[in-house]
Design a protein around this motif. Structure first.
Motif, mmCIF file in Angstrom:
data_model
loop_
_atom_site.group_PDB
_atom_site.id
_atom_site.type_symbol
_atom_site.label_atom_id
_atom_site.label_comp_id
_atom_site.label_asym_id
_atom_site.label_seq_id
_atom_site.Cartn_x
_atom_site.Cartn_y
_atom_site.Cartn_z
ATOM 1 N N LYS A 264 0.828 -1.205 0.000
ATOM 2 C CA LYS A 264 0.000 0.000 0.000
ATOM 3 C C LYS A 264 0.863 1.256 0.000
ATOM 4 O O LYS A 264 0.566 2.244 -0.697
ATOM 5 C CB LYS A 264 -0.917 -0.025 1.226
ATOM 6 C CG LYS A 264 -2.145 0.844 1.095
ATOM 7 C CD LYS A 264 -3.089 0.568 2.251
ATOM 8 C CE LYS A 264 -4.390 1.342 2.057
ATOM 9 N NZ LYS A 264 -5.336 1.073 3.160
ATOM 10 N N ILE A 265 1.953 1.222 0.751
ATOM 11 C CA ILE A 265 2.873 2.369 0.763
ATOM 12 C C ILE A 265 3.493 2.570 -0.614
ATOM 13 O O ILE A 265 3.652 3.696 -1.098
ATOM 14 C CB ILE A 265 3.951 2.172 1.849
ATOM 15 C CG1 ILE A 265 3.322 2.301 3.237
ATOM 16 C CG2 ILE A 265 5.077 3.180 1.697
ATOM 17 C CD1 ILE A 265 4.249 1.994 4.367
ATOM 18 N N LEU A 266 3.825 1.468 -1.283
ATOM 19 C CA LEU A 266 4.382 1.578 -2.640
ATOM 20 C C LEU A 266 3.362 2.174 -3.610
ATOM 21 O O LEU A 266 3.726 2.934 -4.519
ATOM 22 C CB LEU A 266 4.840 0.202 -3.125
ATOM 23 C CG LEU A 266 6.147 -0.335 -2.529
ATOM 24 C CD1 LEU A 266 6.422 -1.718 -3.062
ATOM 25 C CD2 LEU A 266 7.297 0.596 -2.853
ATOM 26 N N SER A 267 2.088 1.849 -3.412
ATOM 27 C CA SER A 267 1.066 2.436 -4.279
ATOM 28 C C SER A 267 0.969 3.949 -4.073
ATOM 29 O O SER A 267 0.832 4.714 -5.036
ATOM 30 C CB SER A 267 -0.284 1.773 -4.008
ATOM 31 O OG SER A 267 -0.739 2.055 -2.689
ATOM 32 N N TYR A 268 1.058 4.395 -2.821
ATOM 33 C CA TYR A 268 1.059 5.836 -2.556
ATOM 34 C C TYR A 268 2.289 6.494 -3.181
ATOM 35 O O TYR A 268 2.214 7.611 -3.717
ATOM 36 C CB TYR A 268 1.032 6.106 -1.050
ATOM 37 C CG TYR A 268 -0.247 5.678 -0.373
ATOM 38 C CD1 TYR A 268 -1.467 5.700 -1.051
ATOM 39 C CD2 TYR A 268 -0.253 5.262 0.955
ATOM 40 C CE1 TYR A 268 -2.646 5.309 -0.431
ATOM 41 C CE2 TYR A 268 -1.429 4.874 1.586
ATOM 42 C CZ TYR A 268 -2.618 4.900 0.882
ATOM 43 O OH TYR A 268 -3.781 4.511 1.497
ATOM 44 N N TYR A 269 3.429 5.836 -3.075
ATOM 45 C CA TYR A 269 4.661 6.361 -3.675
ATOM 46 C C TYR A 269 4.514 6.493 -5.195
ATOM 47 O O TYR A 269 4.985 7.463 -5.802
ATOM 48 C CB TYR A 269 5.836 5.447 -3.323
ATOM 49 C CG TYR A 269 7.113 5.769 -4.066
ATOM 50 C CD1 TYR A 269 7.771 6.961 -3.857
ATOM 51 C CD2 TYR A 269 7.657 4.853 -4.975
ATOM 52 C CE1 TYR A 269 8.955 7.248 -4.540
ATOM 53 C CE2 TYR A 269 8.822 5.128 -5.655
ATOM 54 C CZ TYR A 269 9.462 6.338 -5.437
ATOM 55 O OH TYR A 269 10.614 6.627 -6.116
ATOM 56 N N PHE A 275 5.430 14.101 -8.662
ATOM 57 C CA PHE A 275 5.788 15.313 -7.914
ATOM 58 C C PHE A 275 7.187 15.205 -7.304
ATOM 59 O O PHE A 275 7.944 16.172 -7.306
ATOM 60 C CB PHE A 275 4.758 15.570 -6.803
ATOM 61 C CG PHE A 275 3.365 15.736 -7.317
ATOM 62 C CD1 PHE A 275 2.946 16.941 -7.858
ATOM 63 C CD2 PHE A 275 2.476 14.677 -7.276
ATOM 64 C CE1 PHE A 275 1.647 17.083 -8.332
ATOM 65 C CE2 PHE A 275 1.179 14.811 -7.749
ATOM 66 C CZ PHE A 275 0.764 16.026 -8.282
ATOM 67 N N VAL A 276 7.530 14.043 -6.762
ATOM 68 C CA VAL A 276 8.832 13.875 -6.119
ATOM 69 C C VAL A 276 9.905 13.469 -7.108
ATOM 70 O O VAL A 276 11.100 13.733 -6.896
ATOM 71 C CB VAL A 276 8.732 12.854 -4.966
ATOM 72 C CG1 VAL A 276 7.784 13.344 -3.894
ATOM 73 C CG2 VAL A 276 8.292 11.481 -5.461
#
Length: 331
Positions: A264-269, A275-276
């Motif tokens: 899930k964190i990778l999906s947010y990334y 942007f980043v």
């Protein structure tokens, strides 16, 4: 004599001009020379090294003024101008040891002087003084008792006194009942009067609050507020754009208890990647829970940016008018 006076005036003018030039140069340097900063945070979970290491630096005017922060370290905050350290925390161990050393003069023990014991002489017993002779008691006078006085009273006199006493007691009772009823009525009237005054005050406060809400709502809907808000928003946007770090680099290794949470964190990334960009790099670890990596931030801050925004906001007519409206002053 005149040429000497002119020479003195010339020297004074040169000195004043030099001082004025130094002051102007200092103002220009403070406003236009930026403060550069660099901060690095590293975290590891293996080995003997501490889990978190922080190194931060800030310098101004070719590092003439510089501040350094190290954690964990013996000296984790230091402020220096040129080669002179102005502030350091915590202080070095040598300075602490010097402060803890006791003075030899004060530590020297003074010998107490010996005092001779004085003999206490026994006091002589004083002779008892003779007590004066007691006076003989006088015979008690005969007092008439209440029973005897009552017997002396005649029959008709006694009945008349009893009747008058009963009539006086009845009158007092009636008067007491009248006064108690009157006091009770006054208390009831005051109670309802206080309730009325309290309700009236509450209604007046509600009216004033409602009037204030209508007044400030009208200000927020006015064109003056809209123009002032747009100006402040633009200035804040420029300040945040200037304060944005010139360099941001983060390399992280993230692993959670649940592999689904890591995914899930990778999906947010992935959502934030446009942007980043390449500034943030995340490597997942689906086998175990850990958080490691490093973050590097570099940038600069210039005082002229804040001064320009403050001048534009302070001298704006709409903002001055808006402040007067909020303070309910005459516009």
């Amino acid at each position: 004599m005149l040429h000497i006076l002119l020479l003195i005036l010339k020297i004074i003018g040169i000195v004043l001009g030099a001082l004025l030039g130094i002051i102007l140069l200092g103002i220009v340097l403070v406003l236009f020379v930026p403060v550069r900063y660099r901060a690095e945070v590293m975290r590891t979970e293996s080995g003997d090294s501490p889990p978190v290491v922080v190194r931060a630096k800030a310098g101004w005017l070719l590092h003439i003024v510089n501040i350094r922060v190290d954690y964990p370290a013996d000296v984790w905050l230091r402020v220096r101008i040129l080669f002179f350290t102005i502030f350091k925390m915590p202080k070095q161990e040598k300075e602490k040891a010097e402060k803890k050393k006791p003075d030899k003069k004060r530590s020297a023990k003074t010998k107490p002087e010996k005092t001779k014991s004085e003999k206490v002489k026994p006091e002589k017993a004083k002779p008892e003084t003779a007590k004066p002779a007691e006076e003989p008691e006088k015979p008690a006078e005969t007092v008439k008792t209440d029973d005897a006085a009552a017997l002396e009273m005649t029959g008709p006199q006694q009945f008349s006194a009893d009747e008058t006493a009963e009539e006086g007691a009845d009158g007092k009772k009636r008067r007491g009942i009248k006064f108690s009823l009157k006091g009770l009525w006054i208390k009831i009237c005051k109670f309802f009067q206080n309730i009325w005054y309290t309700l009236k005050r509450i209604c007046d406060k509600i009216k004033t609050i409602w009037k204030n809400i209508e007044y400030y709502t009208g200000i927020l809907q006015s064109d003056t507020f809209k123009r002032s808000f747009a100006l402040c928003k633009d200035e804040l946007r420029q300040i945040f754009a200037y304060l944005k770090p010139r360099k941001l680099q983060a390399d992280l290794v993230i692993g959670l208890d649940d592999p689904a949470a890591t995914a899930k964190i990778l999906s947010y990334y992935g959502i934030l990647y446009p942007f980043v960009g390449n500034h943030v790099n995340i490597v997942p670890d689906f086998d175990r829970k850990r958080l490691e990596g490093s973050v590097l931030v570099k940038g600069k801050i210039k005082m002229f940016t804040f001064l320009k925004a403050a001048i534009r906001i302070y001298f704006n007519k709409d903002i001055k008018r808006l402040i007067k409206l909020f303070m309910k002053e005459d516009v």
